[in-house]
Design an enzyme around this catalytic site. Sequence first.
Site, mmCIF file in Angstrom:
data_model
loop_
_atom_site.group_PDB
_atom_site.id
_atom_site.type_symbol
_atom_site.label_atom_id
_atom_site.label_comp_id
_atom_site.label_asym_id
_atom_site.label_seq_id
_atom_site.Cartn_x
_atom_site.Cartn_y
_atom_site.Cartn_z
ATOM 1 N N ARG A 1 1.196 -1.310 -0.041
ATOM 2 C CA ARG A 1 0.032 -0.114 0.023
ATOM 3 C C ARG A 1 0.612 1.076 -0.116
ATOM 4 O O ARG A 1 0.583 2.005 -0.340
ATOM 5 C CB ARG A 1 -1.294 -0.303 0.829
ATOM 6 C CG ARG A 1 -1.748 -0.842 0.492
ATOM 7 C CD ARG A 1 -3.111 -1.104 2.282
ATOM 8 N NE ARG A 1 -2.006 -1.456 3.612
ATOM 9 C CZ ARG A 1 -1.907 -2.796 4.027
ATOM 10 N NH1 ARG A 1 -2.818 -3.690 3.304
ATOM 11 N NH2 ARG A 1 -2.228 -3.218 5.326
ATOM 12 N N GLU B 1 6.239 -9.826 15.287
ATOM 13 C CA GLU B 1 5.480 -10.454 16.758
ATOM 14 C C GLU B 1 5.423 -11.972 16.495
ATOM 15 O O GLU B 1 5.391 -13.155 17.950
ATOM 16 C CB GLU B 1 3.312 -10.207 17.290
ATOM 17 C CG GLU B 1 3.623 -8.950 17.123
ATOM 18 C CD GLU B 1 1.730 -9.067 16.985
ATOM 19 O OE1 GLU B 1 1.237 -9.027 18.278
ATOM 20 O OE2 GLU B 1 1.150 -8.069 16.506
#
Length: 176
Positions: free
Chosen positions: A61, A98
């Site tokens: 994006r 993560e």
Amino acid sequence: MYDEILDKAIRRVPDFPKPGILFFDVTSIFTNPSAFKHAIDRMVEIYSERKPDAIAAVESRGFLFAAPLADRLGLPLVLIRKKGKLPGDVYRASYSLEYGEATIEAHKADIEKGKKYLVIDDLIATGGTLNASKNLIEQGGATVAEFFGIIGIPELNYREALAPTPVTTLIDLSEK
């Protein structure tokens, strides 16, 4: 920083990608032509005066915001891609997620030594991707003058993680 036009255009998706996370879906800006134009116009306002030598955009994006800005400012655009997407010689940098590690790449031939780059992504959370992008650019002998994101999530301390490089966002939002 607050921007009412963008705030209204950004879709919120609760519990994505996991429970307790409020996901800010920047893709809804692209389906709203006036919000997309507003974002690009604001970027042009900001960077017409701070004009970097070139722009580097983070997949995917980030590409969609960086390309019109590069066009309007008449600047070169370097694409920073996920590992394995670019042919030829590349600079490579890894960063922690993560759930593991990710690697990004940029063509060696695209990064010009001595140039000052503006690095653009759609959303800045922890700053991991942008710090890895800075590493890529520095491998090519260039510098990062500034980071830019449409959305910033300040509670994740991205400004501290990216310091001392300046960071600009159009809107800061909270996951809570």
